[in-house]
Motif scaffolding. Structure first.
Motif, PDB file in Angstrom:
ATOM      1  N   GLY A  39      23.357 -49.850  48.413  1.00 21.97           N
ATOM      2  CA  GLY A  39      22.631 -50.409  49.547  1.00 21.97           C
ATOM      3  C   GLY A  39      23.457 -51.147  50.576  1.00 21.97           C
ATOM      4  O   GLY A  39      22.915 -51.652  51.545  1.00 21.97           O
ATOM      5  N   TYR A  40      24.765 -51.235  50.406  1.00 21.09           N
ATOM      6  CA  TYR A  40      25.611 -51.881  51.402  1.00 21.09           C
ATOM      7  C   TYR A  40      25.920 -50.886  52.507  1.00 21.09           C
ATOM      8  O   TYR A  40      26.210 -49.725  52.247  1.00 21.09           O
ATOM      9  CB  TYR A  40      26.924 -52.362  50.784  1.00 21.09           C
ATOM     10  CG  TYR A  40      26.721 -53.426  49.744  1.00 21.09           C
ATOM     11  CD1 TYR A  40      26.627 -54.757  50.109  1.00 21.09           C
ATOM     12  CD2 TYR A  40      26.633 -53.089  48.402  1.00 21.09           C
ATOM     13  CE1 TYR A  40      26.441 -55.741  49.148  1.00 21.09           C
ATOM     14  CE2 TYR A  40      26.458 -54.064  47.438  1.00 21.09           C
ATOM     15  CZ  TYR A  40      26.352 -55.384  47.815  1.00 21.09           C
ATOM     16  OH  TYR A  40      26.166 -56.344  46.867  1.00 21.09           O
ATOM     17  N   LYS A  41      25.867 -51.346  53.747  1.00 22.81           N
ATOM     18  CA  LYS A  41      26.151 -50.460  54.877  1.00 22.81           C
ATOM     19  C   LYS A  41      26.883 -51.259  55.939  1.00 22.81           C
ATOM     20  O   LYS A  41      26.454 -52.346  56.316  1.00 22.81           O
ATOM     21  CB  LYS A  41      24.845 -49.899  55.436  1.00 22.81           C
ATOM     22  CG  LYS A  41      24.990 -49.054  56.668  1.00 22.81           C
ATOM     23  CD  LYS A  41      25.610 -47.720  56.371  1.00 22.81           C
ATOM     24  CE  LYS A  41      25.641 -46.874  57.621  1.00 22.81           C
ATOM     25  NZ  LYS A  41      26.464 -45.721  57.511  1.00 22.81           N
ATOM     26  N   LEU A  56      30.186 -55.833  64.979  1.00 24.62           N
ATOM     27  CA  LEU A  56      29.953 -55.145  63.715  1.00 24.62           C
ATOM     28  C   LEU A  56      28.558 -55.499  63.228  1.00 24.62           C
ATOM     29  O   LEU A  56      28.160 -56.663  63.291  1.00 24.62           O
ATOM     30  CB  LEU A  56      30.947 -55.598  62.651  1.00 24.62           C
ATOM     31  CG  LEU A  56      32.286 -54.922  62.553  1.00 24.62           C
ATOM     32  CD1 LEU A  56      33.108 -55.558  61.454  1.00 24.62           C
ATOM     33  CD2 LEU A  56      32.164 -53.447  62.326  1.00 24.62           C
ATOM     34  N   GLN A  57      27.840 -54.501  62.747  1.00 21.38           N
ATOM     35  CA  GLN A  57      26.542 -54.729  62.132  1.00 21.38           C
ATOM     36  C   GLN A  57      26.614 -54.236  60.699  1.00 21.38           C
ATOM     37  O   GLN A  57      27.309 -53.259  60.409  1.00 21.38           O
ATOM     38  CB  GLN A  57      25.458 -53.982  62.889  1.00 21.38           C
ATOM     39  CG  GLN A  57      25.304 -54.466  64.314  1.00 21.38           C
ATOM     40  CD  GLN A  57      24.167 -53.753  65.013  1.00 21.38           C
ATOM     41  OE1 GLN A  57      23.085 -53.615  64.461  1.00 21.38           O
ATOM     42  NE2 GLN A  57      24.432 -53.294  66.213  1.00 21.38           N
ATOM     43  N   TYR A  58      25.906 -54.905  59.809  1.00 22.32           N
ATOM     44  CA  TYR A  58      25.924 -54.512  58.413  1.00 22.32           C
ATOM     45  C   TYR A  58      24.587 -54.822  57.752  1.00 22.32           C
ATOM     46  O   TYR A  58      23.810 -55.644  58.241  1.00 22.32           O
ATOM     47  CB  TYR A  58      27.082 -55.173  57.658  1.00 22.32           C
ATOM     48  CG  TYR A  58      27.070 -56.688  57.655  1.00 22.32           C
ATOM     49  CD1 TYR A  58      26.470 -57.389  56.610  1.00 22.32           C
ATOM     50  CD2 TYR A  58      27.671 -57.407  58.675  1.00 22.32           C
ATOM     51  CE1 TYR A  58      26.461 -58.772  56.599  1.00 22.32           C
ATOM     52  CE2 TYR A  58      27.672 -58.786  58.666  1.00 22.32           C
ATOM     53  CZ  TYR A  58      27.070 -59.473  57.628  1.00 22.32           C
ATOM     54  OH  TYR A  58      27.063 -60.838  57.627  1.00 22.32           O
ATOM     55  N   ILE A  59      24.358 -54.147  56.649  1.00 23.47           N
ATOM     56  CA  ILE A  59      23.162 -54.361  55.841  1.00 23.47           C
ATOM     57  C   ILE A  59      23.612 -54.682  54.428  1.00 23.47           C
ATOM     58  O   ILE A  59      24.487 -53.997  53.878  1.00 23.47           O
ATOM     59  CB  ILE A  59      22.262 -53.110  55.825  1.00 23.47           C
ATOM     60  CG1 ILE A  59      21.725 -52.824  57.230  1.00 23.47           C
ATOM     61  CG2 ILE A  59      21.118 -53.272  54.833  1.00 23.47           C
ATOM     62  CD1 ILE A  59      20.965 -51.520  57.348  1.00 23.47           C
ATOM     63  N   ILE A  60      23.017 -55.714  53.854  1.00 19.32           N
ATOM     64  CA  ILE A  60      23.269 -56.036  52.452  1.00 19.32           C
ATOM     65  C   ILE A  60      21.929 -55.998  51.710  1.00 19.32           C
ATOM     66  O   ILE A  60      20.901 -56.418  52.253  1.00 19.32           O
ATOM     67  CB  ILE A  60      23.982 -57.391  52.286  1.00 19.32           C
ATOM     68  CG1 ILE A  60      23.243 -58.519  53.002  1.00 19.32           C
ATOM     69  CG2 ILE A  60      25.411 -57.300  52.774  1.00 19.32           C
ATOM     70  CD1 ILE A  60      23.834 -59.894  52.784  1.00 19.32           C
ATOM     71  N   GLY A  89      19.406 -58.026  54.085  1.00 21.30           N
ATOM     72  CA  GLY A  89      18.929 -57.537  55.372  1.00 21.30           C
ATOM     73  C   GLY A  89      20.044 -57.165  56.324  1.00 21.30           C
ATOM     74  O   GLY A  89      21.196 -57.000  55.933  1.00 21.30           O
ATOM     75  N   HIS A  90      19.676 -57.069  57.588  1.00 21.98           N
ATOM     76  CA  HIS A  90      20.550 -56.613  58.661  1.00 21.98           C
ATOM     77  C   HIS A  90      21.195 -57.821  59.344  1.00 21.98           C
ATOM     78  O   HIS A  90      20.510 -58.774  59.682  1.00 21.98           O
ATOM     79  CB  HIS A  90      19.718 -55.809  59.664  1.00 21.98           C
ATOM     80  CG  HIS A  90      20.520 -55.198  60.748  1.00 21.98           C
ATOM     81  ND1 HIS A  90      20.744 -55.825  61.938  1.00 21.98           N
ATOM     82  CD2 HIS A  90      21.163 -54.007  60.817  1.00 21.98           C
ATOM     83  CE1 HIS A  90      21.490 -55.045  62.711  1.00 21.98           C
ATOM     84  NE2 HIS A  90      21.749 -53.940  62.056  1.00 21.98           N
TER      85      HIS A  90
END
Length: 125
Positions: A39-41, A56-60, A89-90
């Motif tokens: 689920g990490y992005k 940079l954007q990321y999701i955890i 979340g984002h």
């Protein structure tokens, strides 16, 4: 070395295409990288290539300690964010990187002290 500005631009375009081809991402060693199935992005930085600033954007997938590290392709660390607790979340972070030289950089997302995902970015003036 390129002999003209046209040859320089052609070489630069070929390099950018090579670096951001989906198949070339497998050339980065994984270290302790976890697969995205957890689920990490980490999204590609934008703009890319960039001059001084990039985002940079990321999701955890869960609450964890997060740190962003930027290294050159030679492995020299040029930036490391403070470790901070983030909710699932984002998220996004804006970088002002006018103090680093032009080149190819690796943006890495660490969650609970493990590198979970990375992307490549190019700084050009």
């Amino acid at each position: 070395k390129p002999r003209s500005i046209v040859e320089y631009r052609k070489n630069r375009e070929e390099l950018i295409k090579l670096l951001f081809d989906e198949n070339s991402r497998d050339n980065i060693p994984p270290y302790e990288q976890l697969p995205n199935k957890y689920g990490y992005k980490l999204f590609q930085n934008h703009p890319n290539p960039f001059k001084n600033e990039t985002v940079l954007q990321y999701i955890i997938p869960e609450r964890c300690s997060v740190r962003i590290v930027i290294t050159s392709v030679l492995g020299k660390q040029v930036y490391s964010s403070e470790v901070s607790e983030k909710e699932a979340g984002h998220h996004s972070i804006k970088f002002n990187l006018n103090s680093i030289s032009d080149g190819l950089y690796i943006f890495s997302l660490f969650a609970d002290n493990k590198e979970v995902v990375r992307v490549k970015g190019i700084k050009l003036n």
